[in-house]
Write a protein that holds these residues in place. Structure first.
Motif, PDB file in Angstrom:
ATOM      1  N   TYR A 133       0.830  -1.201   0.000  1.00 31.37           N
ATOM      2  CA  TYR A 133       0.000   0.000   0.000  1.00 31.37           C
ATOM      3  C   TYR A 133       0.867   1.254   0.000  1.00 31.37           C
ATOM      4  O   TYR A 133       1.944   1.287   0.586  1.00 31.37           O
ATOM      5  N   GLY A 134       0.364   2.281  -0.667  1.00 32.19           N
ATOM      6  CA  GLY A 134       1.103   3.530  -0.692  1.00 32.19           C
ATOM      7  C   GLY A 134       0.203   4.676  -1.079  1.00 32.19           C
ATOM      8  O   GLY A 134      -0.896   4.487  -1.633  1.00 32.19           O
ATOM      9  N   LEU A 135       0.663   5.894  -0.783  1.00 31.75           N
ATOM     10  CA  LEU A 135      -0.068   7.112  -1.133  1.00 31.75           C
ATOM     11  C   LEU A 135       0.936   8.179  -1.535  1.00 31.75           C
ATOM     12  O   LEU A 135       1.904   8.433  -0.821  1.00 31.75           O
ATOM     13  N   SER A 136       0.721   8.792  -2.690  1.00 32.19           N
ATOM     14  CA  SER A 136       1.501   9.956  -3.088  1.00 32.19           C
ATOM     15  C   SER A 136       0.526  11.050  -3.511  1.00 32.19           C
ATOM     16  O   SER A 136      -0.523  10.763  -4.106  1.00 32.19           O
ATOM     17  N   THR A 137       0.845  12.281  -3.170  1.00 29.63           N
ATOM     18  CA  THR A 137      -0.074  13.378  -3.429  1.00 29.63           C
ATOM     19  C   THR A 137       0.647  14.574  -4.040  1.00 29.63           C
ATOM     20  O   THR A 137       1.864  14.757  -3.852  1.00 29.63           O
ATOM     21  N   THR A 138      -0.114  15.389  -4.769  1.00 28.29           N
ATOM     22  CA  THR A 138       0.276  16.726  -5.161  1.00 28.29           C
ATOM     23  C   THR A 138      -0.845  17.643  -4.711  1.00 28.29           C
ATOM     24  O   THR A 138      -1.810  17.189  -4.070  1.00 28.29           O
ATOM     25  N   ALA A 139      -0.768  18.919  -5.048  1.00 24.59           N
ATOM     26  CA  ALA A 139      -1.841  19.835  -4.667  1.00 24.59           C
ATOM     27  C   ALA A 139      -3.167  19.421  -5.273  1.00 24.59           C
ATOM     28  O   ALA A 139      -4.234  19.709  -4.708  1.00 24.59           O
ATOM     29  N   THR A 140      -3.142  18.718  -6.415  1.00 21.46           N
ATOM     30  CA  THR A 140      -4.385  18.424  -7.128  1.00 21.46           C
ATOM     31  C   THR A 140      -4.588  16.926  -7.404  1.00 21.46           C
ATOM     32  O   THR A 140      -5.460  16.582  -8.209  1.00 21.46           O
ATOM     33  N   SER A 141      -3.788  16.068  -6.773  1.00 18.67           N
ATOM     34  CA  SER A 141      -3.939  14.638  -7.055  1.00 18.67           C
ATOM     35  C   SER A 141      -3.615  13.802  -5.831  1.00 18.67           C
ATOM     36  O   SER A 141      -2.890  14.237  -4.932  1.00 18.67           O
ATOM     37  N   ALA A 142      -4.163  12.577  -5.846  1.00 19.59           N
ATOM     38  CA  ALA A 142      -3.854  11.583  -4.811  1.00 19.59           C
ATOM     39  C   ALA A 142      -3.819  10.229  -5.488  1.00 19.59           C
ATOM     40  O   ALA A 142      -4.826   9.791  -6.067  1.00 19.59           O
ATOM     41  N   THR A 143      -2.669   9.564  -5.434  1.00 22.62           N
ATOM     42  CA  THR A 143      -2.508   8.242  -6.037  1.00 22.62           C
ATOM     43  C   THR A 143      -2.405   7.203  -4.938  1.00 22.62           C
ATOM     44  O   THR A 143      -1.522   7.290  -4.075  1.00 22.62           O
TER      45      THR A 143
END
Length: 278
Positions: free
Chosen positions: A265-275
């Motif tokens: 499991y993992g999570l990466s984000t930017t100001a406008t996205s979440a993967t």
């Protein structure tokens, strides 16, 4: 047969109500039908089960699951890009693509959604939901939810979706900027088919807990029971009550180290996205 619902866990069908297009869920728990008639849903008088297996009686009494008997499968929130806002939110909208169905099709239920809740006292969650096997159908569906007002889960009429369809989930105040609005819309829109499943509801209080993208599952015992991934919520837009866009939401994630099965499991984000990876 009990239903497995987002955020509610295992719920008796007596505790689920459908709010059709043109209807409105009021703060007093009544449904104002499109005809103008008021309807009171059946009282939720049966026990439900939380994500952790605790039994919750209709009067609120809880029987905790013994720590020595953990559930054999993963059920609950796996990952959530979220943050607490200092000011009330007026809208969140996000786009994502329906993934391929799980390679292993068992009794698992998979949900993806953005959403809004209250803080510090959570009363409900407003969420446009993409679900796999959400209605024991082994298929993708879209619906809009408000869970769980006085123990009852309210949702719109579900519409179909399939792998590759592009989904937009939009949760927003219908009032002018700056107003504490009693009427919100949740639109679950399949832009590929042109169909939308909408819920009109009272927000039940200021919404300040923001979720850009969530993976919630039930009865997952192997990694093959997940759909194709990773999944990215993109073009996430958050607006405060004054309709001012939040430039850089400070997304945080969840600790997934203790989840079984462990599926990278993992999570990466930017100001406008979440993967979300799995």
């Amino acid at each position: 047969m009990d239903d497995i619902l987002p955020n509610a866990g295992v719920v008796s069908p007596d505790c689920v109500a459908t709010v059709h297009e043109g209807d409105r869920l009021q703060k007093n728990g009544l449904i104002q039908r499109a005809s103008g008639a008021l309807e009171k849903p059946a009282t939720c008088g049966k026990a439900n089960y939380t994500l952790h297996g605790d039994r919750v009686e209709a009067d609120g009494r809880r029987t905790l699951r013994a720590a020595a008997t953990p559930p054999p499968e993963q059920s609950g929130w796996v990952q959530a890009a979220n943050y607490a806002s200092n000011t009330p939110i007026g809208r969140i909208v996000a786009t994502w693509t329906v993934p391929s169905a799980p390679a292993t099709k068992d009794d698992q239920v998979i949900y993806f959604f953005p959403g809004l809740e209250q803080l510090p006292n959570v009363q409900s969650i407003l969420q446009p939901v993409l679900g796999w096997n959400g209605y024991s159908d082994k298929a993708w569906t879209l619906a809009s939810w408000n869970c769980c007002v006085d123990g009852t889960t309210f949702h719109s009429d579900p519409i179909p979706a399939k792998a590759g369809d592009v989904v937009v989930g939009d949760t927003y105040s219908t009032c002018a900027a700056g107003q504490d609005c009693p009427t919100w819309k949740i639109d679950s829109r399949n832009t590929t088919t042109g169909r939308t499943s909408s819920l009109t509801t009272d927000p039940y209080d200021d919404l300040t807990w923001v979720f850009g993208g969530v993976l919630e599952v039930y009865n997952v015992s192997t990694c093959g029971e997940y759909p194709g991934g990773p999944i990215t919520f993109h073009n996430i837009q958050v607006y405060d009550r004054n309709n001012v866009r939040v430039a850089s939401p400070p997304w945080g994630g969840s600790d997934t180290s203790g989840i079984n099965p462990q599926c990278n499991y993992g999570l990466s984000t930017t100001a406008t996205s979440a993967t979300i990876s799995y």
